[in-house]
Design a protein around this motif. Structure first.
Motif, PDB file in Angstrom:
ATOM      1  N   THR A 211       0.878  -1.071   0.042  1.00 52.14           N
ATOM      2  CA  THR A 211       0.136   0.109   0.121  1.00 52.14           C
ATOM      3  C   THR A 211       0.546   1.315  -0.205  1.00 52.14           C
ATOM      4  O   THR A 211       2.534   0.805   0.380  1.00 52.14           O
ATOM      5  CB  THR A 211      -1.447  -0.150   1.535  1.00 52.14           C
ATOM      6  N   THR A 213       0.728   6.280   0.788  1.00 55.59           N
ATOM      7  CA  THR A 213       0.005   7.027   1.738  1.00 55.59           C
ATOM      8  C   THR A 213      -0.306   7.914   1.046  1.00 55.59           C
ATOM      9  O   THR A 213       0.641   8.546  -0.160  1.00 55.59           O
ATOM     10  CB  THR A 213       1.388   7.473   2.530  1.00 55.59           C
ATOM     11  N   GLY A 216      -4.987  12.422   3.409  1.00 55.56           N
ATOM     12  CA  GLY A 216      -6.286  12.040   3.708  1.00 55.56           C
ATOM     13  C   GLY A 216      -7.784  13.309   3.429  1.00 55.56           C
ATOM     14  O   GLY A 216      -7.387  14.532   3.311  1.00 55.56           O
ATOM     15  N   ALA A 221      -4.813  15.279   7.357  1.00 51.05           N
ATOM     16  CA  ALA A 221      -4.266  13.644   7.569  1.00 51.05           C
ATOM     17  C   ALA A 221      -3.662  13.118   6.298  1.00 51.05           C
ATOM     18  O   ALA A 221      -4.149  13.595   5.254  1.00 51.05           O
ATOM     19  CB  ALA A 221      -6.083  13.281   7.407  1.00 51.05           C
ATOM     20  N   VAL A 223      -3.250   9.065   4.603  1.00 52.39           N
ATOM     21  CA  VAL A 223      -4.313   7.620   5.390  1.00 52.39           C
ATOM     22  C   VAL A 223      -3.337   6.755   4.307  1.00 52.39           C
ATOM     23  O   VAL A 223      -2.219   7.019   3.240  1.00 52.39           O
ATOM     24  CB  VAL A 223      -5.749   7.219   4.561  1.00 52.39           C
ATOM     25  N   ASN A 224      -3.129   5.221   4.859  1.00 53.60           N
ATOM     26  CA  ASN A 224      -2.652   3.915   4.043  1.00 53.60           C
ATOM     27  C   ASN A 224      -3.425   4.157   2.935  1.00 53.60           C
ATOM     28  O   ASN A 224      -5.067   3.073   4.013  1.00 53.60           O
ATOM     29  CB  ASN A 224      -1.989   3.578   5.218  1.00 53.60           C
ATOM     30  N   ALA A 225      -3.589   3.615   1.701  1.00 54.38           N
ATOM     31  CA  ALA A 225      -4.282   3.280   1.292  1.00 54.38           C
ATOM     32  C   ALA A 225      -4.150   1.930   0.373  1.00 54.38           C
ATOM     33  O   ALA A 225      -2.806   2.167  -0.131  1.00 54.38           O
ATOM     34  CB  ALA A 225      -5.099   4.374   0.036  1.00 54.38           C
ATOM     35  N   ASP A 260      -8.914   3.452   1.461  1.00 50.46           N
ATOM     36  CA  ASP A 260      -8.874   3.518   2.792  1.00 50.46           C
ATOM     37  C   ASP A 260      -8.367   2.080   3.276  1.00 50.46           C
ATOM     38  O   ASP A 260      -9.658   1.215   3.398  1.00 50.46           O
ATOM     39  CB  ASP A 260      -8.847   4.014   3.618  1.00 50.46           C
ATOM     40  N   ASP A 262      -6.990   1.101   6.576  1.00 45.82           N
ATOM     41  CA  ASP A 262      -7.772   0.909   7.635  1.00 45.82           C
ATOM     42  C   ASP A 262      -9.055   0.235   7.523  1.00 45.82           C
ATOM     43  O   ASP A 262      -9.154  -0.763   8.645  1.00 45.82           O
ATOM     44  CB  ASP A 262      -7.047   2.259   8.610  1.00 45.82           C
ATOM     45  N   THR A 263     -10.274   1.142   7.093  1.00 41.11           N
ATOM     46  CA  THR A 263     -11.476   1.349   7.253  1.00 41.11           C
ATOM     47  C   THR A 263     -12.206   0.862   5.949  1.00 41.11           C
ATOM     48  O   THR A 263     -13.511  -0.098   6.098  1.00 41.11           O
ATOM     49  CB  THR A 263     -11.550   2.725   7.148  1.00 41.11           C
ATOM     50  N   ASP A 265     -12.834   2.304   3.395  1.00 43.84           N
ATOM     51  CA  ASP A 265     -13.887   3.690   3.079  1.00 43.84           C
ATOM     52  C   ASP A 265     -13.153   3.529   1.878  1.00 43.84           C
ATOM     53  O   ASP A 265     -11.623   3.997   1.814  1.00 43.84           O
ATOM     54  CB  ASP A 265     -13.792   5.022   3.915  1.00 43.84           C
ATOM     55  N   LEU A 267     -12.277   6.439  -1.184  1.00 46.87           N
ATOM     56  CA  LEU A 267     -11.634   7.202  -0.826  1.00 46.87           C
ATOM     57  C   LEU A 267     -11.219   8.310  -2.573  1.00 46.87           C
ATOM     58  O   LEU A 267     -11.525   7.541  -3.579  1.00 46.87           O
ATOM     59  CB  LEU A 267     -10.126   8.015  -0.811  1.00 46.87           C
TER      60      LEU A 267
END
Length: 359
Positions: A211, A213, A216, A221, A223-225, A260, A262-263, A265, A267
């Motif tokens: 992944t 970065t 966000g 922010a 995010v790790n994506a 994202d 981690d979540t 979601d 982007l």
């Protein structure tokens, strides 16, 4: 150093002349950063210019200008002793007039043909990377499962390409990648260009790339994506005048369908453009001065970054350096100098000094 390694009682060098070399580098120092999450930070650094590592490389002469080659490197943090998997490992075949073909975890074409014209890909090193190293000019990511060809040089022209497999059954294109690049040099002038394409970057643990970065959606922010499709290209050129070298680069990284990691979601897709001008001046045989300015824009935001570096050679293998980097982001965007955590606002300043030793 030459090496003879025994296999089932027979020395390898009974067949052909072989060589194995142990080499490496240690880079550590002290840094001050004025804004890390709203607080000043003082820390012992590792790899501010180059990541510390040790390596083995070697070759076996196969005759007729052909040879077998290998390279095995491992990174580590001098300050903590932590191992870091950020260096190449490969084995392959080469010939003087045909180039080399290698297999393993390797640098892509952006590293080989574009990055040398940036300051982060040369004298400046890690902290001088473009925003979040979005174009991989600082080789933050290497291609796993890769097959790579690098040509010989023909009249100042060289080229190469890489293909990295997804290694997924029934998902041939899920987290696979390919890249191509070329370079031309004539006297004091050099130019290069490279292109990298990824499908499903970071979707799998054992594919071509991890992944990455990205900035966000929330103010300040990152995010790790994962990214469903990524296209990155860069061009650069340099010209030397006596002891001074001037260079300029442009790169564009287009990330389509980021998620994202981690979540889960979705982007917004994001394209980032990087414009750099840099100069290197050899003041004396022992003192090197370098500086750059980079402008990055994309996603409705922009970033200005300037940096200066002074490097002093104490000996053939040891040098000390002082450098400073300042970054200013547009409103609501994160200021984040590479190798640091994000600032709480639009500005971040880093001042660092260190020592580097090669062996």
């Amino acid at each position: 150093m030459a090496a003879c390694i025994a296999f089932v009682g027979i020395p390898a060098c009974a067949w052909a002349q072989s060589s194995v070399q142990l080499y490496g580098e240690l880079d550590t120092g002290v840094a001050y950063v004025n804004n890390v999450g709203g607080h000043a930070q003082y820390r012992l650094t590792t790899g501010t210019i180059d990541g510390s590592y040790w390596g083995l490389q070697g070759s076996e002469d196969l005759g007729g200008g052909a040879r077998a080659i290998f390279r095995l490197e491992r990174g580590f943090a001098v300050s903590t002793g932590e191992g870091i998997n950020d260096h190449p490992m490969y084995v392959g075949l080469g010939a003087d007039d045909l180039g080399t073909l290698t297999f393993g975890r390797q640098y892509d074409s952006l590293h080989d043909y574009f990055a040398p014209f940036t300051l982060t890909g040369g004298t400046g090193g890690t902290a001088f990377a473009h925003l979040l190293d979005n174009d991989n000019a600082n080789n933050s990511f290497l291609a796993a499962n890769s097959l790579k060809y690098t040509s010989a040089t023909y009249g100042g022209f060289s080229f190469g390409g890489l293909y990295a497999f997804s290694n997924q059954a029934g998902q041939f294109a899920n987290n696979r990648a390919y890249s191509i690049g070329a370079n031309y040099s004539a006297g004091s002038f050099s130019a290069g260009a490279a292109y990298l394409h990824n499908n499903g970057r970071g979707n799998t643990a054992n594919g071509a790339y991890d992944t990455l970065t990205l900035p966000g959606a929330a103010p300040g922010a990152v995010v790790n994506a994962t990214v469903q499709r990524q296209n990155t290209f860069g061009v650069g050129m340099s010209y030397g005048i006596g002891d001074f070298q001037l260079a300029g680069t442009f790169s564009r990284s287009v990330n389509t369908g980021p998620v994202d990691a981690d979540t889960g979601d979705a982007l917004a897709s994001l394209a980032l453009n990087n414009y750099e001008v840099n100069g290197i001046y050899k003041l004396t045989p022992a003192i090197l001065l370098a500086g750059m300015y980079v402008y990055t824009n994309g996603g409705g935001a922009h970033w200005h970054e300037g940096a200066l570096q002074v490097d002093y050679l104490l000996g053939k293998r040891t040098d000390v350096y002082v450098e400073t980097i300042y970054q200013r982001a547009s409103s609501q965007a994160p200021a984040i100098i590479n190798s640091n955590d994000p600032a709480s606002g639009r500005n971040q300043l880093m001042f660092t000094t260190g020592i580097r030793h090669r062996f």
